[in-house]
Write an enzyme that holds these catalytic residues in place. Structure first.
Site, PDB file in Angstrom:
ATOM      1  N   ASP A 102     -12.156   3.291   3.662  1.00  0.00           N
ATOM      2  CA  ASP A 102     -11.594   3.389   2.139  1.00  0.00           C
ATOM      3  C   ASP A 102     -11.008   4.697   1.980  1.00  0.00           C
ATOM      4  O   ASP A 102     -11.158   5.214   0.774  1.00  0.00           O
ATOM      5  CB  ASP A 102     -12.801   3.217   1.110  1.00  0.00           C
ATOM      6  CG  ASP A 102     -13.524   1.964   1.158  1.00  0.00           C
ATOM      7  OD1 ASP A 102     -12.738   0.871   1.548  1.00  0.00           O
ATOM      8  OD2 ASP A 102     -14.763   1.986   1.263  1.00  0.00           O
TER       9      ASP A 102
ATOM     10  N   HIS B 298      -7.145  -2.981   2.031  1.00  0.00           N
ATOM     11  CA  HIS B 298      -6.292  -1.756   2.004  1.00  0.00           C
ATOM     12  C   HIS B 298      -5.594  -1.751   0.428  1.00  0.00           C
ATOM     13  O   HIS B 298      -4.698  -2.749   0.454  1.00  0.00           O
ATOM     14  CB  HIS B 298      -5.405  -1.594   2.957  1.00  0.00           C
ATOM     15  CG  HIS B 298      -6.059  -1.589   4.175  1.00  0.00           C
ATOM     16  ND1 HIS B 298      -5.402  -1.440   5.447  1.00  0.00           N
ATOM     17  CD2 HIS B 298      -7.356  -1.234   4.665  1.00  0.00           C
ATOM     18  CE1 HIS B 298      -6.188  -1.049   6.303  1.00  0.00           C
ATOM     19  NE2 HIS B 298      -7.397  -1.157   5.970  1.00  0.00           N
TER      20      HIS B 298
ATOM     21  N   THR C  19     -20.168  -7.255   4.598  1.00  0.00           N
ATOM     22  CA  THR C  19     -19.194  -8.011   3.455  1.00  0.00           C
ATOM     23  C   THR C  19     -19.134  -9.467   3.451  1.00  0.00           C
ATOM     24  O   THR C  19     -18.616 -10.124   2.714  1.00  0.00           O
ATOM     25  CB  THR C  19     -17.743  -7.303   3.720  1.00  0.00           C
ATOM     26  OG1 THR C  19     -17.434  -7.844   4.931  1.00  0.00           O
ATOM     27  CG2 THR C  19     -17.521  -6.086   3.607  1.00  0.00           C
TER      28      THR C  19
ATOM     29  N   THR D 257     -19.090  -1.606  12.025  1.00  0.00           N
ATOM     30  CA  THR D 257     -18.331  -2.871  12.027  1.00  0.00           C
ATOM     31  C   THR D 257     -18.564  -3.419  13.503  1.00  0.00           C
ATOM     32  O   THR D 257     -18.914  -2.736  14.625  1.00  0.00           O
ATOM     33  CB  THR D 257     -16.938  -2.802  11.619  1.00  0.00           C
ATOM     34  OG1 THR D 257     -16.500  -4.319  11.189  1.00  0.00           O
ATOM     35  CG2 THR D 257     -15.901  -2.207  12.618  1.00  0.00           C
TER      36      THR D 257
ATOM     37  N   ARG E 119     -19.169   1.991  -4.725  1.00  0.00           N
ATOM     38  CA  ARG E 119     -19.489   2.793  -3.066  1.00  0.00           C
ATOM     39  C   ARG E 119     -20.291   4.011  -3.591  1.00  0.00           C
ATOM     40  O   ARG E 119     -20.556   4.643  -4.597  1.00  0.00           O
ATOM     41  CB  ARG E 119     -18.105   3.414  -2.911  1.00  0.00           C
ATOM     42  CG  ARG E 119     -17.094   2.169  -2.462  1.00  0.00           C
ATOM     43  CD  ARG E 119     -15.756   2.967  -2.197  1.00  0.00           C
ATOM     44  NE  ARG E 119     -14.661   1.714  -1.884  1.00  0.00           N
ATOM     45  CZ  ARG E 119     -13.426   1.729  -2.165  1.00  0.00           C
ATOM     46  NH1 ARG E 119     -12.846   3.013  -2.958  1.00  0.00           N
ATOM     47  NH2 ARG E 119     -12.783   0.843  -1.732  1.00  0.00           N
TER      48      ARG E 119
ATOM     49  N   ASP F   2      -6.631  14.891  -6.404  1.00  0.00           N
ATOM     50  CA  ASP F   2      -6.582  14.696  -7.789  1.00  0.00           C
ATOM     51  C   ASP F   2      -7.964  14.476  -8.369  1.00  0.00           C
ATOM     52  O   ASP F   2      -8.226  15.020  -9.480  1.00  0.00           O
ATOM     53  CB  ASP F   2      -5.634  13.877  -8.225  1.00  0.00           C
ATOM     54  CG  ASP F   2      -5.774  12.223  -7.576  1.00  0.00           C
ATOM     55  OD1 ASP F   2      -5.877  12.375  -6.564  1.00  0.00           O
ATOM     56  OD2 ASP F   2      -5.938  11.440  -8.287  1.00  0.00           O
TER      57      ASP F   2
HETATM   58  P1  GDP Z   1      -8.171   2.115   2.598  1.00  0.00           P
HETATM   59  O1  GDP Z   1      -9.211   0.951   2.926  1.00  0.00           O
HETATM   60  O2  GDP Z   1      -8.341   3.078   3.371  1.00  0.00           O
HETATM   61  O3  GDP Z   1      -6.750   1.681   2.495  1.00  0.00           O
HETATM   62  O4  GDP Z   1      -8.766   2.547   1.209  1.00  0.00           O
HETATM   63  P2  GDP Z   1      -9.004   1.564  -0.037  1.00  0.00           P
HETATM   64  O5  GDP Z   1      -7.706   1.062  -0.610  1.00  0.00           O
HETATM   65  O6  GDP Z   1     -10.022   0.811  -0.122  1.00  0.00           O
HETATM   66  O7  GDP Z   1      -9.276   2.767  -1.268  1.00  0.00           O
HETATM   67  C1  GDP Z   1      -8.442   3.868  -1.430  1.00  0.00           C
HETATM   68  C2  GDP Z   1      -8.450   3.945  -3.048  1.00  0.00           C
HETATM   69  O8  GDP Z   1      -7.675   4.927  -3.336  1.00  0.00           O
HETATM   70  C3  GDP Z   1      -7.245   2.720  -3.663  1.00  0.00           C
HETATM   71  O9  GDP Z   1      -7.930   2.417  -4.667  1.00  0.00           O
HETATM   72  C4  GDP Z   1      -6.158   3.655  -3.782  1.00  0.00           C
HETATM   73  O10 GDP Z   1      -5.357   3.172  -4.535  1.00  0.00           O
HETATM   74  C5  GDP Z   1      -6.783   4.887  -4.006  1.00  0.00           C
HETATM   75  N1  GDP Z   1      -6.092   6.149  -3.682  1.00  0.00           N
HETATM   76  C6  GDP Z   1      -5.474   6.475  -2.502  1.00  0.00           C
HETATM   77  N2  GDP Z   1      -5.020   7.703  -2.429  1.00  0.00           N
HETATM   78  C7  GDP Z   1      -5.203   8.065  -3.710  1.00  0.00           C
HETATM   79  C8  GDP Z   1      -5.220   9.347  -4.221  1.00  0.00           C
HETATM   80  O11 GDP Z   1      -4.617  10.510  -3.581  1.00  0.00           O
HETATM   81  N3  GDP Z   1      -5.296   9.808  -5.526  1.00  0.00           N
HETATM   82  C9  GDP Z   1      -6.130   8.570  -6.036  1.00  0.00           C
HETATM   83  N4  GDP Z   1      -6.573   8.798  -7.487  1.00  0.00           N
HETATM   84  N5  GDP Z   1      -6.336   7.490  -5.784  1.00  0.00           N
HETATM   85  C10 GDP Z   1      -5.984   7.087  -4.264  1.00  0.00           C
END
Ligand code: GDP
Length: 424
Positions: free
Chosen positions: A13, A41, A130, A240, A306, A334
């Site tokens: 995540d 993702h 999961t 996993t 989480r 951010d």
């Molecule tokens: P992944 O499984 O590694 O792709 O990650 P996830 O998708 O589960 O979680 C990442 C979350 O953070 C998602 O909701 C993205 O839209 C969000 N996200 C990714 N980069 C940024 C960022 O720089 N800032 C913010 N605020 N949200 C982000």
């Protein structure tokens, strides 16, 4: 020609989906090489917001070929559902841009059931699965008790093979778990409803990738989960059931001879963890709630809140080593803007000793974090697009992390959208 893997450095995540979505611009082929429908993702682009579970994140880019390699848990049911969800938003998916290795093993209907049954049996000792059938699937794969997707091409032979497996699997279902047996009719109905529909996408993925390489194409390998969930190098048994690390990408994609020119490790500016197991930097109460809300930290697949805490430099440095990362993408900077001081975990105390080495899994239960604080920036950074746009305190934080983990931070993400990124 250059090959790159995008991998998670921590518990998953980290924002790998948004990084793959961004970087696919430079790549012709995107491959998923392990894991199954348990990923989530998140990608936000001109088509909308998606939580991709099995589809490679390159599906949104025209001209990109997406491959599911032999290492994935091929969950046809989940995949077909996902294909139609993405198609409904106007994205074109066809055998032209989605190719599935005929050597990928099929996640069969009982894998999900067994996952659920085993978590129930484990009760308060559960691993926090999961429940997508991943652990039972990989156990069966290594026991050679599942079928390869390519077997779907010959129904008669498939039926014979499945009948043998079914006889064995029903013993487990009925005698170990006291559950209902599966009938051959149910199984063949499943093959008709789901299995048959993926046949048009099947291919020799190894050949697709070798040909791509020969013609000078760039290949991007997309990992699921992070280094700390890797079966061999993660926090066993809270891992996993496959190898999420970059070193497995050539094997799980179907191109064992592939060389990785670059490994981009994705690190979140704070720590999050879904599921059970030791999580040394965990915050609780109001502090945790505030960070969880600020970061929207709820599972993309399960919606589960989480677990959250400050950036763990001990675990992150270990993740960087295990992944052999050549560059880092630091995401969600951010989210930390609300803090007047930024916490980081620099060391652990293990058995009364301070260390910056990530301990052996069973030692983690008793590990205590050592926390230091850096000055916060206390302003909105989501509009930053260049290094100079970031406030000094944010730049100092990035440079501090970079020095501690000994890997260049090449991308700083300041929002979930494709262009909310600072390139260094
Ligand atoms: P992944 O499984 O590694 O792709 O990650 P996830 O998708 O589960 O979680 C990442 C979350 O953070 C998602 O909701 C993205 O839209 C969000 N996200 C990714 N980069 C940024 C960022 O720089 N800032 C913010 N605020 N949200 C982000």
């Amino acid at each position: 020609m250059s090959n790159c893997a995008i991998v998670g450095i921590n518990w998953g995540d980290e924002g790998k989906g948004r990084m793959v979505d961004l970087l696919t611009e430079n790549y012709d082929v995107v491959v998923r090489y392990q894991g199954g429908g348990n990923a989530g993702h998140t990608v936000i682009n001109e088509y909308g917001k998606f939580a991709l579970h099995l589809l490679p994140s390159g599906v949104f880019r025209k001209g990109v070929v997406n491959v599911l390699g032999n290492g994935v848990a091929l969950d046809a049911e989940n995949l077909l559902q996902e294909i139609s969800t993405v198609q409904e938003k106007g994205v074109s998916i066809s055998p032209e841009n989605l190719k599935i290795s005929d050597r990928a093993s099929l996640l069969l209907p009982w894998h999900r059931d067994l996952d659920e049954l085993e978590e129930l049996r484990l009760a308060d000792k559960k691993y926090g699965s999961t429940k997508q059938g991943i652990a039972p699937f990989y156990s069966d794969k290594y026991q050679k008790k599942t079928v390869l997707a390519g077997e779907l091409r010959d129904r008669k032979a498939l039926e014979e093979h499945l009948a043998q497996i079914l006889e064995w699997k029903n013993l487990t279902l009925t005698r170990v778990y006291d559950a209902e047996a599966v009938s051959m009719n149910e199984l063949m109905d499943w093959v008709d409803s789901y299995g048959e529909k993926i046949v048009p996408y099947l291919c020799d993925a190894g050949k697709v990738l070798r040909d791509a390489q020969k013609s000078g194409k760039n290949i991007l390998f997309e990992a699921q989960l992070g280094a700390l969930r890797d079966l061999d190098f993660g926090i066993y048994p809270y891992t996993t059931s496959s190898n999420a690390i970059a070193a497995y990408a050539p094997v799980g994609s179907g191109f064992p001879g592939a060389k990785l020119d670059e490994v981009v490790g994705v690190v979140k500016a704070y720590s999050t963890c879904v599921g059970e197991g030791p999580f040394t930097c965990e915050w609780f109460g109001e502090e945790a709630e505030q960070l969880r809300e600020a970061g929207g930290e709820y599972g993309a697949k399960t919606g589960r809140p989480r677990r959250v805490g400050p950036l763990d430099l001990v675990a992150t440095s270990y993740g960087v080593q295990v992944q052999a990362a050549t560059a880092i993408a630091l995401t969600k900077l951010d989210v930390l803007s609300y803090m007047d001081r930024i916490p980081v975990c620099t060391h652990y105390i293990v058995d009364g000793e301070q260390t910056d080495e990530f301990p052996f899994p069973s030692k983690l239960e008793g590990a205590e974090p050592v926390i230091e604080y850096l000055p916060g920036w206390c302003c909105d950074v989501t509009k930053a697009r260049t290094w100079e746009d970031l406030p000094k305190q944010a730049r100092d934080f990035v440079e501090y992390v970079e020095a501690r983990i000994a890997c260049p931070i090449r991308y700083v993400s300041v929002g979930p959208e494709r262009d909310s990124i600072v390139l260094r």
